[in-house]
Write an enzyme that holds these catalytic residues in place. Structure first.
Site, mmCIF file in Angstrom:
data_model
loop_
_atom_site.group_PDB
_atom_site.id
_atom_site.type_symbol
_atom_site.label_atom_id
_atom_site.label_comp_id
_atom_site.label_asym_id
_atom_site.label_seq_id
_atom_site.Cartn_x
_atom_site.Cartn_y
_atom_site.Cartn_z
ATOM 1 N N LYS A 84 -62.401 10.000 19.005
ATOM 2 C CA LYS A 84 -62.935 9.071 19.109
ATOM 3 C C LYS A 84 -62.267 8.100 20.143
ATOM 4 O O LYS A 84 -62.612 7.259 20.865
ATOM 5 C CB LYS A 84 -63.906 8.334 18.317
ATOM 6 C CG LYS A 84 -65.130 9.174 17.724
ATOM 7 C CD LYS A 84 -65.992 8.114 16.682
ATOM 8 C CE LYS A 84 -67.202 8.898 16.727
ATOM 9 N NZ LYS A 84 -67.810 8.103 15.256
ATOM 10 N N HIS B 210 -66.268 14.049 21.556
ATOM 11 C CA HIS B 210 -65.044 13.371 20.507
ATOM 12 C C HIS B 210 -64.997 14.791 19.629
ATOM 13 O O HIS B 210 -63.574 14.590 19.282
ATOM 14 C CB HIS B 210 -65.641 12.313 19.723
ATOM 15 C CG HIS B 210 -66.374 12.588 18.416
ATOM 16 N ND1 HIS B 210 -67.940 12.588 18.836
ATOM 17 C CD2 HIS B 210 -66.117 13.084 16.948
ATOM 18 C CE1 HIS B 210 -68.323 12.988 17.314
ATOM 19 N NE2 HIS B 210 -67.178 13.255 16.582
ATOM 20 N N ASP C 164 -69.343 13.284 5.538
ATOM 21 C CA ASP C 164 -69.538 12.603 6.356
ATOM 22 C C ASP C 164 -70.921 11.638 6.777
ATOM 23 O O ASP C 164 -71.174 10.699 6.818
ATOM 24 C CB ASP C 164 -69.097 13.114 7.955
ATOM 25 C CG ASP C 164 -68.777 12.079 8.854
ATOM 26 O OD1 ASP C 164 -68.498 11.017 8.678
ATOM 27 O OD2 ASP C 164 -69.061 12.432 10.217
HETATM 28 FE FE LIG Z 1 -67.893 12.493 14.222
HETATM 29 FE FE LIG Z 2 -67.176 10.029 10.007
#
Ligand SMILES: [Fe+2]
Ligand SMILES: [Fe+2]
Length: 377
Positions: free
Chosen positions: A240, A265, A320
């Site tokens: 990112k 990203h 995540d």
């Molecule tokens: Fe990601």
């Molecule tokens: Fe993350």
């Protein structure tokens, strides 16, 4: 009543037992590079060698002005001021100490006994030196478990012998730990830079790292791999850094084109990391590339499916998303746990590897505990 009267007594080792013990441990100690495991091995060897009730290896933490030990038999990690008690005295003077009844010794610190509900009687302390001869810690054997109830000159000789030959292994392990701690710090700092540029919150990368570690362990990955993934996972969104602010920090919903840019990203992160020969960065390259792949093949960047997606990628995808939903972000409230779990139930074998989702459900209290431990302030 003396300590020995109330304890189970043992015998002094025969010459053969002694040689056997030294030989077995010598091989293990010489090949062990992890400091925590080495400390356990050395403490075990010391305890058995001199027939002590407890044995611990104290190391000097010069930054904090403290002595610490990770393994004292029957006791969790302990820390104390560097000049405290017999160990502190041994380290300051560089001299070995052999005491039959510590309560008559002015250097003995009774507080430790009171804290641990333990009665110390006989003590043997040996300084451990590094390559340059500087004292870096001390071996401490507590309470002799034979009828004599005191350590002998021979015990002193034996413990000195292993302190000398283990010193080098210990120093190597300490240097390795220093390098790993430094790596860990750099990785977290780098990852936070990436996260700060986007809209993630402070402890997101910490929590993702811990969730990944849990899943990796329950999935049955080798301990070194679990640790590798824990170190690498914080870098999942490092790419990112290369996404323009206008998209990364856009308050509202992204347009289709903007989302296409955002999706890059994962490959950007992979490109940044892929040429490294370091295992942690290699693992990080995999995680960066594959954390948005989906188990049914509908993810990006490659649309890989099932086991084509590396296990690190499949684990990190769960960690995540779980964290992103369960925690508050600038742009959204935290979802209640039930709603998060419903999503995972629905996405089993679609977005996420079903086996890993099952593992998460089985060990949910540990996931929640991580969330509490690394809560955002
Ligand atoms: Fe990601
Ligand atoms: Fe993350």
């Amino acid at each position: 009543m003396s300590f020995v009267q109330s304890a189970t007594l043992g015998q002094e080792l025969s010459e053969k037992e002694l040689l056997d013990l030294l030989f077995r441990y010598n091989i293990k100690i010489a090949s062990e590079r992890r400091l925590d495991r080495l400390l356990v091995l050395m403490a075990d060897l010391g305890r058995r060698l001199v027939v002590a009730d407890r044995c611990s290896l104290w190391l000097l933490d010069e930054d904090k002005g403290e002595l610490w030990t990770k393994v004292a038999h029957g006791v969790a990690e302990l820390r104390m001021p560097y000049d405290c008690g017999l160990v502190g005295h041994c380290i300051a003077s560089g001299e070995s100490i052999l005491v039959d009844d510590v309560y008559n010794n002015p250097h003995f610190n009774r507080e430790m006994d009171a804290l641990n509900s333990y009665k110390t009687q006989a003590v043997l302390v040996i300084p451990i030196r590094n390559n340059e001869g500087k004292v870096m810690g001390a071996y401490q054997a507590v309470n002799k478990l034979t009828q004599a109830a005191k350590f002998s000159a021979k015990d002193l000789e034996h413990l000195t012998l292993i302190a000398t030959y283990s010193g080098k292994s210990l120093e190597t392990a300490m240097l390795l730990k220093e390098i790993e701690d430094t790596q860990r710090e750099i990785i977290f700092t780098m990852s936070e830079v990436g996260e700060m540029r986007s809209k993630e919150t402070g402890n997101h990368v910490m929590r993702v790292a811990q969730y990944c570690y849990l899943l990796a362990q329950y999935h049955g990955l080798a301990p070194d791999e679990c640790e590798l993934l824990r170190m690498a996972a914080p870098m999942h969104d490092i790419g990112k850094i290369g996404i323009p602010d206008s998209i990364l920090k856009k308050p509202g919903k992204l347009t289709v084109d903007e989302f296409e840019v955002m999706k890059t990203h994962s490959m950007l992160g992979y490109e940044m990391l892929k040429n490294s020969r370091r295992p942690i960065l290699k693992a990080a390259a995999i995680v960066a590339k594959e954390h948005h792949e989906k188990y049914d093949g509908t993810g990006y960047p490659n649309g890989s499916k099932g086991d084509e997606i590396h296990i690190y990628g499949r684990i990190c995808a769960i960690a995540d998303v779980f964290d992103a939903l369960a925690c508050e972000r600038v742009y959204k409230k935290a979802w209640p746990l039930d709603k998060v779990l419903d999503l995972f139930r629905n996405e089993k074998n679609k977005h996420f590897d079903g086996c890993l989702v099952d593992l998460m459900f089985e060990h949910l209290p540990e996931f929640e505990e991580i969330g509490r431990l690394y809560k955002d302030h």
